[in-house]
Write an enzyme that holds these catalytic residues in place. Structure first.
Site, PDB file in Angstrom:
ATOM      1  CE  LYS A 167      -3.608   2.435   2.541  1.00 28.91           C
ATOM      2  NZ  LYS A 167      -4.570   2.400   3.642  1.00 28.91           N
TER       3      LYS A 167
ATOM      4  CE  LYS B 210      -6.010   1.982  -0.671  1.00 33.57           C
ATOM      5  NZ  LYS B 210      -6.408   2.166   0.681  1.00 33.57           N
TER       6      LYS B 210
ATOM      7  CE1 TYR C 124     -14.823   3.525  -2.688  1.00 36.36           C
ATOM      8  CE2 TYR C 124     -12.890   3.759  -4.109  1.00 36.36           C
ATOM      9  CZ  TYR C 124     -13.448   3.653  -2.845  1.00 36.36           C
ATOM     10  OH  TYR C 124     -12.633   3.667  -1.747  1.00 36.36           O
TER      11      TYR C 124
HETATM   12  C1  PBG Z   1      -7.611   3.305   5.525  1.00 34.52           C
HETATM   13  C2  PBG Z   1      -7.856   3.258   4.071  1.00 34.52           C
HETATM   14  C3  PBG Z   1      -7.647   4.259   3.096  1.00 34.52           C
HETATM   15  C4  PBG Z   1      -8.124   3.749   1.892  1.00 34.52           C
HETATM   16  C5  PBG Z   1      -8.572   2.454   2.150  1.00 34.52           C
HETATM   17  N1  PBG Z   1      -8.379   2.157   3.504  1.00 34.52           N
HETATM   18  C6  PBG Z   1      -7.156   5.651   3.219  1.00 34.52           C
HETATM   19  C7  PBG Z   1      -5.767   5.924   3.535  1.00 34.52           C
HETATM   20  O1  PBG Z   1      -4.902   5.062   3.662  1.00 34.52           O
HETATM   21  O2  PBG Z   1      -5.514   7.126   3.715  1.00 34.52           O
HETATM   22  C8  PBG Z   1      -8.137   4.489   0.586  1.00 34.52           C
HETATM   23  C9  PBG Z   1      -9.142   4.008  -0.385  1.00 34.52           C
HETATM   24  C10 PBG Z   1      -9.372   4.875  -1.571  1.00 34.52           C
HETATM   25  O3  PBG Z   1      -8.736   5.923  -1.783  1.00 34.52           O
HETATM   26  O4  PBG Z   1     -10.252   4.499  -2.326  1.00 34.52           O
HETATM   27  N2  PBG Z   1      -6.301   3.411   5.929  1.00 34.52           N
END
Ligand code: PBG
Length: 321
Positions: A192, A245, A310
């Site tokens: 991530k 991600k 989404y």
């Molecule tokens: C929680 C989380 C996030 C997203 C998914 N889980 C936000 C982040 O890490 O700031 C982002 C999902 C998206 O942008 O669609 N930590």
């Protein structure tokens, strides 16, 4: 001699026959946002076509999911109460726990996955416990384990930790096993990145950090080998599914992960990727259906087995028509 590649592009039928990758509603997981209160179904301004739902309105959403033939959802909760240690994230009557129970009551076959993180629940908006101005890794692990266990107790089918702390998969696996949930799989947000493309989500989830950024825990966008190390570690610790991600700017990471590991790979088509197409389509600059499906297909081609998006409901309707 001319190699005549056009022979296999000559008609719809032959193109259908030789196509290497395609999309199905079985590929998708739909992220949903649940809020406290009653009689709320409010469109999220940064994610047009997606809504904040209160628990009593979830039946409408479940109907739509059934209609679109989407099999899995991922729950994000927006609590009323935030504090230093995100206590409403592991409350038996927390927003996510209530949503899980309600959805299971409405339809027992939808796969209910929960995002495990603390940023929506902490007053400072970071993904863990703050000590000396930064997130303290090992103390945070205790909370992540507690949150995961409370989701499993409420009836979640799968746990998806998105915090990026070191050692969290082993800790969560141990807690689930001890708590009688050996059968519940973990989908790890393994690679991530610290991405600008989460912008619309943070507005939707009210989870932007109050100070600083997430660079000390989320990955640096310049790194590929590190993603492979992170995924490897999560698999060693017990992850059943690993995730990359965001997806669109990280298709090379998905491909390398696919070529390296024999594990299911999920790609998170994040909020900014969705919002870009929505906005361009609204301006009349892109054909929304074609661009959205092309974007999702690129993730399959890169090697993803699962796409969290989404667009799940809309894309499924387009595909199934
Ligand atoms: C929680 C989380 C996030 C997203 C998914 N889980 C936000 C982040 O890490 O700031 C982002 C999902 C998206 O942008 O669609 N930590």
């Amino acid at each position: 001699m001319i190699k005549r590649g056009r022979r296999l592009r000559a008609s719809e039928t032959i193109r259908d026959l030789v196509r290497e990758n395609s999309l199905s509603s079985n590929d998708f997981i739909y992220p949903i946002f649940v809020v406290e209160g009653e009689n709320i179904k409010k469109e999220i301004s940064s994610l047009p076509g997606n809504f904040h739902y209160s628990i009593d309105k979830l039946d409408e959403l479940v109907n739509e999911i059934e209609e679109a033939k989407v099999k899995g959802i991922m729950i994000f909760g927006i609590p009323d109460h935030k504090d230093e240690c995100g206590s409403s994230a592991y409350d038996h009557d927390g927003i996510v726990q209530k949503a899980i129970r309600k959805i299971k009551e409405l339809n027992n076959s939808i796969l209910v996955i929960t995002d495990v993180c603390m940023c929506e629940y902490t007053s400072h908006g970071h993904c863990g416990i703050i000590r000396n101005g930064d997130v303290e890794n090992d103390e945070t692990l205790e909370y992540l384990a507690k949150i995961s266990l409370s989701h499993a107790k409420a009836g979640a089918d799968m746990i998806a930790p998105s915090d990026m702390m070191d050692g969290r998969i082993a800790k969560i696996r141990e807690a689930l096993d001890k708590g009688g949930f050996k059968h519940i799989p973990i989908m790890a947000y393994s690679a991530k990145y610290c991405s600008a493309f989460y912008g619309p989500f943070r507005e939707a989830a009210n989870s932007a950090p109050e100070f600083g950024d997430r660079k000390t825990y989320q990955m640096d966008p310049g790194n590929l080998n590190e993603a492979i190390r992170e995924i490897e570690q999560d698999i060693e610790e017990g992850a059943d599914i690993v995730m990359v991600k965001p997806a669109l700017s990280y298709l090379d990471v998905i491909r390398k992960a696919r070529d390296t590991f024999n594990y299911p790979i999920a790609a998170y088509n994040v909020s900014g990727e969705y919002a870009m197409i929505k906005a361009a389509a609204k301006m009349g600059w892109l054909d929304e259906k074609r661009s959205a499906l092309e974007m999702l297909l690129s993730m399959k081609r890169a090697g993803a087995d699962i796409i969290i998006t989404y667009y799940a409901l809309e894309a499924s309707k387009w595909i199934n028509k």
